[in-house]
Every structure is written in structure tokens, then in C-alpha cells.
Design a protein around this motif. Structure first.
Motif, PDB file in Angstrom:
ATOM      1  N   GLN A   8     -72.486  19.041  41.581  1.00 45.51           N
ATOM      2  CA  GLN A   8     -72.383  19.308  39.956  1.00 45.51           C
ATOM      3  C   GLN A   8     -71.020  19.938  39.759  1.00 45.51           C
ATOM      4  OE1 GLN A   8     -75.258  22.695  39.805  1.00 45.51           O
ATOM      5  NE2 GLN A   8     -73.748  24.131  39.235  1.00 45.51           N
ATOM      6  N   ASP A   9     -70.480  19.617  38.486  1.00 46.29           N
ATOM      7  CA  ASP A   9     -69.305  20.108  38.261  1.00 46.29           C
ATOM      8  C   ASP A   9     -69.139  21.750  38.417  1.00 46.29           C
ATOM      9  OD1 ASP A   9     -68.041  17.857  37.074  1.00 46.29           O
ATOM     10  OD2 ASP A   9     -69.291  18.122  35.116  1.00 46.29           O
ATOM     11  N   ARG A  46     -63.758  19.260  32.107  1.00 46.70           N
ATOM     12  CA  ARG A  46     -65.086  18.594  32.298  1.00 46.70           C
ATOM     13  C   ARG A  46     -66.281  19.627  32.710  1.00 46.70           C
ATOM     14  NH1 ARG A  46     -64.385  14.934  36.962  1.00 46.70           N
ATOM     15  NH2 ARG A  46     -64.866  16.807  38.125  1.00 46.70           N
ATOM     16  N   ARG A  49     -67.257  21.491  29.594  1.00 46.71           N
ATOM     17  CA  ARG A  49     -68.157  20.701  28.461  1.00 46.71           C
ATOM     18  C   ARG A  49     -69.481  20.394  29.046  1.00 46.71           C
ATOM     19  NH1 ARG A  49     -65.548  18.533  24.304  1.00 46.71           N
ATOM     20  NH2 ARG A  49     -63.282  18.483  24.352  1.00 46.71           N
ATOM     21  N   SER A  50     -69.486  20.449  30.208  1.00 44.99           N
ATOM     22  CA  SER A  50     -70.859  20.234  30.892  1.00 44.99           C
ATOM     23  C   SER A  50     -71.595  21.498  30.840  1.00 44.99           C
ATOM     24  CB  SER A  50     -70.592  19.659  32.542  1.00 44.99           C
ATOM     25  OG  SER A  50     -71.848  19.824  32.969  1.00 44.99           O
ATOM     26  N   TYR A  51     -71.055  22.627  31.086  1.00 41.82           N
ATOM     27  CA  TYR A  51     -71.790  23.765  31.220  1.00 41.82           C
ATOM     28  C   TYR A  51     -72.170  24.191  29.488  1.00 41.82           C
ATOM     29  CZ  TYR A  51     -72.369  28.877  31.953  1.00 41.82           C
ATOM     30  OH  TYR A  51     -73.084  30.129  32.394  1.00 41.82           O
ATOM     31  N   ARG A  53     -72.689  22.028  27.117  1.00 44.11           N
ATOM     32  CA  ARG A  53     -74.148  21.059  26.999  1.00 44.11           C
ATOM     33  C   ARG A  53     -75.395  21.531  27.532  1.00 44.11           C
ATOM     34  NH1 ARG A  53     -70.558  17.056  27.962  1.00 44.11           N
ATOM     35  NH2 ARG A  53     -71.101  16.990  30.044  1.00 44.11           N
ATOM     36  N   GLY A  54     -75.264  21.799  28.677  1.00 42.64           N
ATOM     37  CA  GLY A  54     -76.500  22.410  29.448  1.00 42.64           C
ATOM     38  C   GLY A  54     -77.029  23.759  29.218  1.00 42.64           C
ATOM     39  N   CYS A  83     -63.653  23.159  23.532  1.00 47.03           N
ATOM     40  CA  CYS A  83     -64.868  22.253  24.113  1.00 47.03           C
ATOM     41  C   CYS A  83     -66.005  22.646  23.272  1.00 47.03           C
ATOM     42  CB  CYS A  83     -64.945  22.601  25.360  1.00 47.03           C
ATOM     43  SG  CYS A  83     -63.754  21.979  26.685  1.00 47.03           S
ATOM     44  N   GLU A  86     -68.843  20.037  21.657  1.00 48.05           N
ATOM     45  CA  GLU A  86     -69.771  19.346  22.686  1.00 48.05           C
ATOM     46  C   GLU A  86     -71.367  19.659  21.763  1.00 48.05           C
ATOM     47  OE1 GLU A  86     -70.006  17.335  25.003  1.00 48.05           O
ATOM     48  OE2 GLU A  86     -67.942  17.367  24.992  1.00 48.05           O
TER      49      GLU A  86
END
Length: 143
Positions: A8-9, A46, A49-51, A53-54, A83, A86
């Protein structure tokens, strides 16, 4: 360490903590970090952004709570702000309204002003901005 980042990121702080657990010498840590960044296993943007969104789309956290948790992970304010695109504004308002309505409806045995107050407090705890909550209140009527 590459497998750790592939799963995971990860942010720099998480990778550095993991390396501390391995008791590596400082030169080795630096080499590993450089390799991970060069090979794009470790990318702060990355991860951020992933954090975002999640935590928004899965856990329904508000911007304030997400921002505070990212700061705790050592992410810069500038990167966090860049970020936040998102989260779509319409989706944010929809989630805010849905959570407000659900929590308000669960408050039994309280006067309307108490239900409203408890719900606002709950929403603030979820990380939503006071101004956004008040804006939703103006659009929603229960009693």
C-alpha cells in the motif's frame, strides 16, 4: 522495503519507522530511501491523494480530520492543500448531509435544539467544517 511500499502507499515517516524496527545503520537507511524514491515505490503526493480518497470515500471523514492525520504523518501543509482536489465538492456535501440526517434521526428522547447541538458536535468530531455543517442545516428541515 520495496514489498512494504508495494502493499500500500506509504509516507516517508512510515518507511523510516519500519527501518528503525530493523535497526539499520544510517547510511543504509539513506540508500534504501533514495532507492525507493528513485524507483517510485515511495511517493508522498501519491500517498497523500490515496489517503484522502480512502478516508473520505470509505470512512467518511471530513477535511479537518484528514488534514490533521496527514500533518501527524509529516506531510506538508502545501502538499495536503494541493491534493484536496481528490474530493469533489458535490460528493462532500452529499456525504455531509447523509451523515447529518442519519445521526440526527438516531437521537431519541431529546428536544430538537438538543438533537441539533449533539449532531453538530458529532459532525465536528468527524472532521467537517462548522461552516459546511451550518450550510447543510439551512437546507435540511426535520421538525
Amino acid at each position: 522495503m520495496a514489498n512494504y511500499c508495494v502493499y500500500q502507499d506509504r509516507c516517508h515517516q512510515e518507511v523510516e519507522q519500519k527501518m528503525r524496527d530493523f535497526l539499520l545503520i544510517p547510511e543504509a537507511k539513506e540508500e534504501i530511501l533514495l532507492y525507493l524514491m528513485k524507483e517510485n515505490y515511495l511517493n508522498e503526493e501519491r500517498f497523500t491523494r490515496s489517503y484522502i480518497r480512502g478516508k473520505f470515500y470509505i470512512k467518511s471523514w471530513g477535511r479537518n480530520k484528514i488534514r490533521n492525520h496527514l500533518k501527524f504523518k509529516g506531510i506538508s501543509e502545501k502538499l495536503i492543500n494541493s491534493c484536496f482536489d481528490e474530493i469533489e465538492e458535490a460528493a462532500y456535501d452529499h456525504v455531509l448531509q447523509k451523515i447529518y440526517e442519519n445521526y440526527y434521526a438516531k437521537q431519541n428522547g431529546f428536544k430538537p435544539y438538543e438533537k441539533k447541538s449533539r449532531t453538530i458536535k458529532y459532525m465536528l468530531g468527524r472532521g467537517f467544517e462548522y461552516e459546511s455543517i451550518i450550510q447543510i442545516l439551512e437546507n435540511v428541515s426535520f421538525d
